[in-house]
Design a protein around this motif. Structure first.
Motif, PDB file in Angstrom:
ATOM      1  N   GLU A 194      33.037  -4.975  -1.015  1.00  0.00           N
ATOM      2  CA  GLU A 194      32.472  -4.178  -2.132  1.00  0.00           C
ATOM      3  C   GLU A 194      31.264  -3.010  -2.197  1.00  0.00           C
ATOM      4  N   TRP A 195      31.204  -2.554  -0.788  1.00  0.00           N
ATOM      5  CA  TRP A 195      30.910  -1.544  -0.573  1.00  0.00           C
ATOM      6  C   TRP A 195      32.090  -0.246  -0.808  1.00  0.00           C
ATOM      7  N   MET A 196      33.018  -0.579  -0.333  1.00  0.00           N
ATOM      8  CA  MET A 196      34.251   0.375  -0.498  1.00  0.00           C
ATOM      9  C   MET A 196      34.693   0.120  -1.982  1.00  0.00           C
ATOM     10  N   GLU A 197      34.482  -0.663  -2.573  1.00  0.00           N
ATOM     11  CA  GLU A 197      34.880  -0.254  -4.258  1.00  0.00           C
ATOM     12  C   GLU A 197      34.027   0.137  -5.339  1.00  0.00           C
ATOM     13  N   GLU A 198      32.573   0.690  -4.555  1.00  0.00           N
ATOM     14  CA  GLU A 198      32.159   1.472  -4.914  1.00  0.00           C
ATOM     15  C   GLU A 198      32.140   2.475  -5.088  1.00  0.00           C
ATOM     16  N   VAL A 199      32.289   3.150  -3.407  1.00  0.00           N
ATOM     17  CA  VAL A 199      32.584   3.934  -2.713  1.00  0.00           C
ATOM     18  C   VAL A 199      33.670   4.936  -3.323  1.00  0.00           C
ATOM     19  N   PHE A 200      34.520   4.020  -3.037  1.00  0.00           N
ATOM     20  CA  PHE A 200      35.879   4.368  -2.975  1.00  0.00           C
ATOM     21  C   PHE A 200      36.751   4.238  -4.657  1.00  0.00           C
ATOM     22  N   GLY A 201      36.186   3.430  -5.289  1.00  0.00           N
ATOM     23  CA  GLY A 201      36.460   2.408  -6.441  1.00  0.00           C
ATOM     24  C   GLY A 201      38.071   1.601  -5.899  1.00  0.00           C
ATOM     25  N   MET A 202      39.217   1.257  -6.969  1.00  0.00           N
ATOM     26  CA  MET A 202      39.738   0.380  -7.596  1.00  0.00           C
ATOM     27  C   MET A 202      40.957   0.222  -6.946  1.00  0.00           C
ATOM     28  N   ASP A 203      41.226   1.583  -6.168  1.00  0.00           N
ATOM     29  CA  ASP A 203      43.104   1.809  -5.377  1.00  0.00           C
ATOM     30  C   ASP A 203      42.489   2.290  -4.555  1.00  0.00           C
ATOM     31  N   PHE A 204      41.598   2.658  -3.984  1.00  0.00           N
ATOM     32  CA  PHE A 204      41.176   2.660  -2.378  1.00  0.00           C
ATOM     33  C   PHE A 204      42.225   1.602  -1.509  1.00  0.00           C
ATOM     34  N   TYR A 205      43.212   1.324  -0.927  1.00  0.00           N
ATOM     35  CA  TYR A 205      44.180   0.516  -0.541  1.00  0.00           C
ATOM     36  C   TYR A 205      42.856  -0.927  -0.055  1.00  0.00           C
TER      37      TYR A 205
ATOM     38  N   ASN B 108      43.072  -6.780  -1.886  1.00  0.00           N
ATOM     39  CA  ASN B 108      41.931  -7.692  -2.051  1.00  0.00           C
ATOM     40  C   ASN B 108      41.646  -8.766  -3.701  1.00  0.00           C
ATOM     41  N   ARG B 109      41.934  -7.267  -4.323  1.00  0.00           N
ATOM     42  CA  ARG B 109      41.319  -7.456  -5.333  1.00  0.00           C
ATOM     43  C   ARG B 109      42.836  -7.622  -6.012  1.00  0.00           C
ATOM     44  N   GLN B 110      44.077  -6.918  -5.891  1.00  0.00           N
ATOM     45  CA  GLN B 110      45.011  -7.295  -6.902  1.00  0.00           C
ATOM     46  C   GLN B 110      46.318  -8.273  -5.376  1.00  0.00           C
ATOM     47  N   PRO B 111      46.103  -9.395  -4.998  1.00  0.00           N
ATOM     48  CA  PRO B 111      46.648 -10.019  -3.464  1.00  0.00           C
ATOM     49  C   PRO B 111      47.818 -10.442  -3.884  1.00  0.00           C
ATOM     50  N   GLY B 112      48.827  -9.308  -3.126  1.00  0.00           N
ATOM     51  CA  GLY B 112      50.336  -9.938  -3.687  1.00  0.00           C
ATOM     52  C   GLY B 112      51.109  -8.410  -4.528  1.00  0.00           C
ATOM     53  N   VAL B 113      50.415  -7.579  -5.256  1.00  0.00           N
ATOM     54  CA  VAL B 113      50.533  -6.567  -5.127  1.00  0.00           C
ATOM     55  C   VAL B 113      51.679  -5.808  -4.386  1.00  0.00           C
TER      56      VAL B 113
ATOM     57  N   PRO C 206      44.141  13.690  -2.153  1.00  0.00           N
ATOM     58  CA  PRO C 206      44.988  12.256  -2.101  1.00  0.00           C
ATOM     59  C   PRO C 206      45.835  12.571  -3.603  1.00  0.00           C
ATOM     60  N   GLU C 207      46.699  11.806  -3.351  1.00  0.00           N
ATOM     61  CA  GLU C 207      47.557  11.713  -5.201  1.00  0.00           C
ATOM     62  C   GLU C 207      46.576  10.067  -5.434  1.00  0.00           C
ATOM     63  N   PRO C 208      46.639  10.202  -6.588  1.00  0.00           N
ATOM     64  CA  PRO C 208      46.462   9.237  -7.724  1.00  0.00           C
ATOM     65  C   PRO C 208      46.545   7.944  -6.919  1.00  0.00           C
ATOM     66  N   GLY C 209      46.541   6.446  -7.756  1.00  0.00           N
ATOM     67  CA  GLY C 209      46.847   5.352  -6.985  1.00  0.00           C
ATOM     68  C   GLY C 209      46.515   4.859  -5.687  1.00  0.00           C
ATOM     69  N   MET C 210      47.146   4.423  -4.966  1.00  0.00           N
ATOM     70  CA  MET C 210      47.314   3.147  -4.023  1.00  0.00           C
ATOM     71  C   MET C 210      47.758   4.244  -3.214  1.00  0.00           C
ATOM     72  N   SER C 211      47.339   4.576  -2.059  1.00  0.00           N
ATOM     73  CA  SER C 211      48.290   5.405  -1.249  1.00  0.00           C
ATOM     74  C   SER C 211      49.438   4.751   0.281  1.00  0.00           C
ATOM     75  N   MET C 212      48.855   2.571   0.051  1.00  0.00           N
ATOM     76  CA  MET C 212      50.035   2.522   0.620  1.00  0.00           C
ATOM     77  C   MET C 212      51.671   2.108  -0.344  1.00  0.00           C
ATOM     78  N   ILE C 213      50.761   1.898  -1.424  1.00  0.00           N
ATOM     79  CA  ILE C 213      52.178   1.750  -2.306  1.00  0.00           C
ATOM     80  C   ILE C 213      53.212   2.946  -2.394  1.00  0.00           C
ATOM     81  N   ASN C 214      52.216   4.238  -3.225  1.00  0.00           N
ATOM     82  CA  ASN C 214      53.046   5.857  -2.803  1.00  0.00           C
ATOM     83  C   ASN C 214      53.653   5.945  -1.524  1.00  0.00           C
ATOM     84  N   LEU C 215      53.031   5.232  -0.466  1.00  0.00           N
ATOM     85  CA  LEU C 215      54.052   5.762   0.632  1.00  0.00           C
ATOM     86  C   LEU C 215      55.478   4.713   0.600  1.00  0.00           C
ATOM     87  N   ALA C 216      55.050   3.781  -0.091  1.00  0.00           N
ATOM     88  CA  ALA C 216      56.442   2.569   0.358  1.00  0.00           C
ATOM     89  C   ALA C 216      56.886   3.371  -0.677  1.00  0.00           C
TER      90      ALA C 216
END
Length: 323
Positions: A150-161, A166-171, A197-207
């Motif tokens: 909850e804290w990380m979502e407020e500080v870093f946003g939805m794309d923080f890995y 947690n918010r998009q399980p399985g993606v 940092p690139e936009p988007g989710m870092s782990m998906i970007n790496l993959a």
């Protein structure tokens, strides 16, 4: 599904499957002749017991009984399907089960990355089972007023890995599973140039990135050990550790937050994880060392890591003998 063979591990110890805490753990053991002086090495994400390959000979030579589990969700260890079976109660329970299996009252625990988080938590929840703490990369995490995700979502946003897991399980799991080699090749890098940092989710970007940055942390052979292991386990088990962070926050509500054990904290000076300047307030017996490397400390600078650990352990032995 393909599983790695023992031959892939070269001189790394052969594994034993050990039943603990309702699961089977794949455990690599060395230095049984040093029984009575246990040290348990705990890997992080997306790792493997093999990440400690450089530390094993040095610790055995120094007189330690070295125990290295592939923790639940990794390698040939059990990968439960229920997400909550990866909470901190289960993860620390596995380590307690290992101590009981080997007949040890307590041990020195060493953790890197997520393994460090488990070691910090184990020490808080079961302080009598931990005699010394050595953690790499991830410092002690203070339990704040809000659950961590909850804290990380407020500080870093939805794309923080952490949040995305947690918010998009399985993606992310699916994309990482479809790009195992790419993801592991691209994440295990050092001397990565600093950039925004690139936009988007870092782990998906790496993959999905076609070309890695910086220099490889490990040889092609060593990388193949990881790739082969994740071909068997997939990434969901490891990602499920992240999906229990808020649950863990509730577990730790009534726990004394001060760690009294002698502790060594090793940072990578080029790591993206920031140092925790208030560490001595929560870990009063801490000694801090910073090595000139990135996140994969024990693999990037194995000799320096070994020397730092062994010098500190020797110092603790001298202190113990004088008391």
């Amino acid at each position: 599904m393909k599983r790695k063979s023992n031959a892939d591990l070269n001189d790394f110890p052969n594994p034993t499957m050990i039943a603990v805490n309702g699961v089977q753990l794949e455990v690599f053991e060395a230095g049984r002749e040093n029984v009575g002086k246990p040290i348990v090495l705990c890997h992080g994400f997306p790792e493997h017991a093999y990440s400690w390959r450089y530390q094993v000979p040095a610790l055995v030579k120094a007189g330690y009984h070295v125990i290295i589990p592939n923790q639940r969700g990794y390698g040939n260890s059990s990968c439960p399907t229920v997400v909550t079976e990866y909470d901190i109660e289960h993860l620390t329970g596995d380590l307690l089960g290992l101590l009981d299996y080997y007949g040890y009252k307590d041990a020195t625990f060493v953790g890197h990355d997520w393994g460090a988080n488990v070691v910090w938590s184990l020490t808080l929840l079961h302080p009598t089972r931990v005699n010394k703490v050595i953690n790499l990369s991830l410092p002690y995490q203070v339990r704040g007023e809000k659950p961590w995700i909850e804290w990380m979502e407020e500080v870093f946003g939805m794309d923080f890995y952490f949040v995305h897991f947690n918010r998009q399980p399985g993606v992310a799991d699916k994309i990482m599973d479809e790009n195992k080699f790419n993801f592991l090749r691209n994440i295990y890098r050092k001397n990565v140039p600093l950039q925004a940092p690139e936009p988007g989710m870092s782990m998906i970007n790496l993959a999905q990135a076609e070309k890695p940055l910086g220099d490889p942390v490990m040889s092609d052979h060593d990388l193949s050990v990881y790739v082969s292991a994740f071909e068997g386990s997939g990434f969901t088990g490891g990602i499920n550790w992240y999906r229990n962070l808020d649950r863990n926050w509730h577990f730790l509500a009534e726990v004394n937050p001060i760690i009294q054990q002698p502790t060594l904290m090793i940072y990578g000076g080029q790591d993206m994880i920031p140092k925790f300047e208030q560490l001595p307030e929560f870990v009063p017996q801490v000694e801090v060392i910073t090595l000139d490397c990135g996140h994969w400390i024990q693999q990037e600078m194995p000799e320096e890591t070994n020397q730092s650990i062994l010098n500190w352990l020797e110092k603790q032995d001298i202190v113990g003998q004088s008391n």
